[in-house]
Structure formats: structure tokens, C-alpha cells
Design a protein around this motif. Structure first.
Motif, PDB file in Angstrom:
ATOM      1  N   SER A  49       0.842  -1.185   0.000  1.00  0.00           N
ATOM      2  CA  SER A  49       0.000   0.000   0.000  1.00  0.00           C
ATOM      3  C   SER A  49       0.879   1.237   0.000  1.00  0.00           C
ATOM      4  O   SER A  49       2.054   1.172   0.395  1.00  0.00           O
ATOM      5  CB  SER A  49      -0.904  -0.009   1.234  1.00  0.00           C
ATOM      6  OG  SER A  49      -1.834   1.047   1.196  1.00  0.00           O
ATOM      7  N   ALA A  50       0.312   2.359  -0.441  1.00  0.00           N
ATOM      8  CA  ALA A  50       1.042   3.615  -0.460  1.00  0.00           C
ATOM      9  C   ALA A  50       0.067   4.760  -0.230  1.00  0.00           C
ATOM     10  O   ALA A  50      -1.145   4.637  -0.484  1.00  0.00           O
ATOM     11  CB  ALA A  50       1.781   3.798  -1.777  1.00  0.00           C
ATOM     12  N   ILE A  51       0.619   5.880   0.233  1.00  0.00           N
ATOM     13  CA  ILE A  51      -0.209   7.054   0.495  1.00  0.00           C
ATOM     14  C   ILE A  51       0.599   8.297   0.171  1.00  0.00           C
ATOM     15  O   ILE A  51       1.806   8.370   0.443  1.00  0.00           O
ATOM     16  CB  ILE A  51      -0.703   7.044   1.963  1.00  0.00           C
ATOM     17  CG1 ILE A  51      -1.714   8.159   2.210  1.00  0.00           C
ATOM     18  CG2 ILE A  51       0.465   7.123   2.943  1.00  0.00           C
ATOM     19  CD1 ILE A  51      -2.468   8.012   3.537  1.00  0.00           C
ATOM     20  N   SER A  52      -0.052   9.284  -0.419  1.00  0.00           N
ATOM     21  CA  SER A  52       0.621  10.526  -0.758  1.00  0.00           C
ATOM     22  C   SER A  52       0.879  11.360   0.495  1.00  0.00           C
ATOM     23  O   SER A  52       0.319  11.087   1.556  1.00  0.00           O
ATOM     24  CB  SER A  52      -0.218  11.312  -1.761  1.00  0.00           C
ATOM     25  OG  SER A  52      -1.510  11.575  -1.233  1.00  0.00           O
ATOM     26  N   GLY A  53       1.707  12.364   0.338  1.00  0.00           N
ATOM     27  CA  GLY A  53       2.119  13.154   1.486  1.00  0.00           C
ATOM     28  C   GLY A  53       0.972  13.770   2.268  1.00  0.00           C
ATOM     29  O   GLY A  53       0.983  13.795   3.499  1.00  0.00           O
ATOM     30  N   GLY A  54      -0.025  14.271   1.539  1.00  0.00           N
ATOM     31  CA  GLY A  54      -1.174  14.867   2.188  1.00  0.00           C
ATOM     32  C   GLY A  54      -2.266  13.872   2.544  1.00  0.00           C
ATOM     33  O   GLY A  54      -3.245  14.234   3.200  1.00  0.00           O
ATOM     34  N   GLY A  55      -2.108  12.659   2.082  1.00  0.00           N
ATOM     35  CA  GLY A  55      -3.077  11.613   2.396  1.00  0.00           C
ATOM     36  C   GLY A  55      -4.228  11.479   1.415  1.00  0.00           C
ATOM     37  O   GLY A  55      -5.079  10.610   1.588  1.00  0.00           O
ATOM     38  N   ALA A  56      -4.255  12.290   0.378  1.00  0.00           N
ATOM     39  CA  ALA A  56      -5.403  12.272  -0.532  1.00  0.00           C
ATOM     40  C   ALA A  56      -5.391  11.070  -1.473  1.00  0.00           C
ATOM     41  O   ALA A  56      -6.451  10.613  -1.920  1.00  0.00           O
ATOM     42  CB  ALA A  56      -5.439  13.558  -1.342  1.00  0.00           C
ATOM     43  N   ASN A  57      -4.214  10.586  -1.810  1.00  0.00           N
ATOM     44  CA  ASN A  57      -4.106   9.487  -2.776  1.00  0.00           C
ATOM     45  C   ASN A  57      -3.551   8.239  -2.101  1.00  0.00           C
ATOM     46  O   ASN A  57      -2.610   8.319  -1.317  1.00  0.00           O
ATOM     47  CB  ASN A  57      -3.198   9.892  -3.925  1.00  0.00           C
ATOM     48  CG  ASN A  57      -3.756  11.084  -4.677  1.00  0.00           C
ATOM     49  OD1 ASN A  57      -4.909  11.089  -5.084  1.00  0.00           O
ATOM     50  ND2 ASN A  57      -2.938  12.114  -4.835  1.00  0.00           N
ATOM     51  N   THR A  58      -4.153   7.123  -2.454  1.00  0.00           N
ATOM     52  CA  THR A  58      -3.699   5.852  -1.898  1.00  0.00           C
ATOM     53  C   THR A  58      -3.611   4.794  -2.988  1.00  0.00           C
ATOM     54  O   THR A  58      -4.210   4.927  -4.063  1.00  0.00           O
ATOM     55  CB  THR A  58      -4.647   5.338  -0.789  1.00  0.00           C
ATOM     56  OG1 THR A  58      -5.966   5.212  -1.326  1.00  0.00           O
ATOM     57  CG2 THR A  58      -4.658   6.276   0.407  1.00  0.00           C
ATOM     58  N   TYR A  59      -2.858   3.768  -2.668  1.00  0.00           N
ATOM     59  CA  TYR A  59      -2.703   2.618  -3.560  1.00  0.00           C
ATOM     60  C   TYR A  59      -2.786   1.352  -2.704  1.00  0.00           C
ATOM     61  O   TYR A  59      -2.281   1.319  -1.576  1.00  0.00           O
ATOM     62  CB  TYR A  59      -1.346   2.661  -4.262  1.00  0.00           C
ATOM     63  CG  TYR A  59      -0.928   1.311  -4.802  1.00  0.00           C
ATOM     64  CD1 TYR A  59      -0.139   0.457  -4.035  1.00  0.00           C
ATOM     65  CD2 TYR A  59      -1.365   0.871  -6.047  1.00  0.00           C
ATOM     66  CE1 TYR A  59       0.212  -0.801  -4.495  1.00  0.00           C
ATOM     67  CE2 TYR A  59      -1.012  -0.384  -6.514  1.00  0.00           C
ATOM     68  CZ  TYR A  59      -0.223  -1.216  -5.736  1.00  0.00           C
ATOM     69  OH  TYR A  59       0.117  -2.462  -6.185  1.00  0.00           O
ATOM     70  N   TYR A  60      -3.417   0.318  -3.253  1.00  0.00           N
ATOM     71  CA  TYR A  60      -3.457  -0.984  -2.591  1.00  0.00           C
ATOM     72  C   TYR A  60      -3.167  -2.081  -3.610  1.00  0.00           C
ATOM     73  O   TYR A  60      -3.688  -2.054  -4.737  1.00  0.00           O
ATOM     74  CB  TYR A  60      -4.828  -1.258  -1.968  1.00  0.00           C
ATOM     75  CG  TYR A  60      -5.169  -0.319  -0.839  1.00  0.00           C
ATOM     76  CD1 TYR A  60      -5.949   0.810  -1.063  1.00  0.00           C
ATOM     77  CD2 TYR A  60      -4.704  -0.554   0.452  1.00  0.00           C
ATOM     78  CE1 TYR A  60      -6.258   1.688  -0.025  1.00  0.00           C
ATOM     79  CE2 TYR A  60      -5.002   0.314   1.494  1.00  0.00           C
ATOM     80  CZ  TYR A  60      -5.776   1.433   1.235  1.00  0.00           C
ATOM     81  OH  TYR A  60      -6.078   2.291   2.264  1.00  0.00           O
ATOM     82  N   ALA A  61      -2.374  -3.043  -3.213  1.00  0.00           N
ATOM     83  CA  ALA A  61      -2.199  -4.233  -4.030  1.00  0.00           C
ATOM     84  C   ALA A  61      -3.525  -4.989  -4.086  1.00  0.00           C
ATOM     85  O   ALA A  61      -4.313  -4.953  -3.125  1.00  0.00           O
ATOM     86  CB  ALA A  61      -1.112  -5.113  -3.426  1.00  0.00           C
ATOM     87  N   GLU A  62      -3.754  -5.665  -5.177  1.00  0.00           N
ATOM     88  CA  GLU A  62      -5.008  -6.416  -5.326  1.00  0.00           C
ATOM     89  C   GLU A  62      -5.182  -7.441  -4.208  1.00  0.00           C
ATOM     90  O   GLU A  62      -6.304  -7.705  -3.773  1.00  0.00           O
ATOM     91  CB  GLU A  62      -5.023  -7.124  -6.678  1.00  0.00           C
ATOM     92  CG  GLU A  62      -5.311  -6.223  -7.856  1.00  0.00           C
ATOM     93  CD  GLU A  62      -6.679  -5.567  -7.766  1.00  0.00           C
ATOM     94  OE1 GLU A  62      -6.786  -4.372  -8.125  1.00  0.00           O
ATOM     95  OE2 GLU A  62      -7.643  -6.232  -7.331  1.00  0.00           O
ATOM     96  N   VAL A  64      -4.654  -7.203  -1.161  1.00  0.00           N
ATOM     97  CA  VAL A  64      -5.078  -6.664   0.144  1.00  0.00           C
ATOM     98  C   VAL A  64      -6.235  -5.685   0.014  1.00  0.00           C
ATOM     99  O   VAL A  64      -6.770  -5.228   1.033  1.00  0.00           O
ATOM    100  CB  VAL A  64      -3.909  -5.983   0.884  1.00  0.00           C
ATOM    101  CG1 VAL A  64      -2.724  -6.923   1.007  1.00  0.00           C
ATOM    102  CG2 VAL A  64      -3.507  -4.676   0.219  1.00  0.00           C
ATOM    103  N   LYS A  65      -6.635  -5.375  -1.203  1.00  0.00           N
ATOM    104  CA  LYS A  65      -7.688  -4.386  -1.418  1.00  0.00           C
ATOM    105  C   LYS A  65      -8.971  -4.818  -0.707  1.00  0.00           C
ATOM    106  O   LYS A  65      -9.398  -5.966  -0.814  1.00  0.00           O
ATOM    107  CB  LYS A  65      -7.922  -4.221  -2.922  1.00  0.00           C
ATOM    108  CG  LYS A  65      -8.589  -2.918  -3.296  1.00  0.00           C
ATOM    109  CD  LYS A  65      -8.608  -2.732  -4.808  1.00  0.00           C
ATOM    110  CE  LYS A  65      -7.251  -2.373  -5.344  1.00  0.00           C
ATOM    111  NZ  LYS A  65      -7.277  -2.051  -6.795  1.00  0.00           N
TER     112      LYS A  65
END
Length: 118
Positions: A49-62, A64-65
Motif C-alpha cells: 500500500s502507499a499514500i501521498s504526502g497529504g493523504g489524498a491518494n492511496t494505492y493498494y495491491a489487489e 489486500v484491497k
């Protein structure tokens, strides 16, 4: 000096939950995207998973989604990963990484072990 210190891992039964934390220091935390990666025994690094500095954008691997949730508290310089509905295949060492892609060469902590077993 950049420091990333993970905590919150442990032994949990399948279907259980854990919340991982990563406390950051040595850099302006809010300026940087952050990610979680994991490494199971005998396997390579997997970006979770990943998150942008401000928290607005995220990513999840399939894989764990819908089960994991990433968040951050920039006032506390802390990154979180909520792990729900855990499966045995989630067993791994979990690391926080100071970048979006969780690259091997990027700065990361010492890791926290998550073991899912009945």
C-alpha cells in the motif's frame, strides 16, 4: 538522519486484525509519499500500500484491497496500516518505506513481523 520505526505486529488468528504503526523522524514527514511493503519467508518484497504526502491518494495491491487501510497523521509523523480479515498468506515482515513505490533502495525501517496462524 532518517529513522523509521515500525510496531504493532504480532501473532493473530485468521480473520483477525492488527494495526501497524511507523514513526518517522529526520525529515519533513508531510512532504513525502510513504508506502508499506512486506516480505514473506523465501519470497521477494511485495508492495502492499502507499499514500501521498497529504493523504489524498492511496494505492493498494489487489491481494489486500478491501482488507487493509493505509493512513497517516502528519502532526504525529506517523504512518499506519490497518490489517483486517487477515489470511495465512499475509504472514510476512512488514516495512514502511520512504517513497511511493516501496523500492528496495529506499529508506525503510527495521520491520515488524505479522504472523497469521491458527
Amino acid at each position: 538522519e532518517v529513522q523509521l520505526v515500525e510496531s504493532g505486529g504480532g501473532l493473530v488468528q485468521p480473520g483477525g486484525s492488527l494495526k501497524l504503526s511507523c514513526v518517522a523522524s529526520g525529515f519533513v514527514f508531510s512532504w513525502f509519499d510513504m508506502s508499506w511493503v512486506r516480505q514473506a519467508p523465501g519470497k521477494g518484497l511485495e508492495r502492499v500500500s502507499a499514500i501521498s504526502g497529504g493523504g489524498a491518494n492511496t494505492y493498494y495491491a489487489e491481494s489486500v484491497k478491501g482488507r487493509f487501510a493505509i493512513s497517516r497523521d502528519n502532526a504525529k509523523n506517523t504512518l499506519y496500516l490497518q490489517l483486517n480479515s487477515l489470511k495465512t498468506e499475509d504472514t510476512a515482515m512488514y516495512y514502511c518505506v520512504k517513497d511511493w513505490y516501496g523500492r528496495e533502495g529506499s529508506e525503510r525501517g527495521q520491520g515488524t513481523q505479522v504472523t497469521v496462524s491458527s
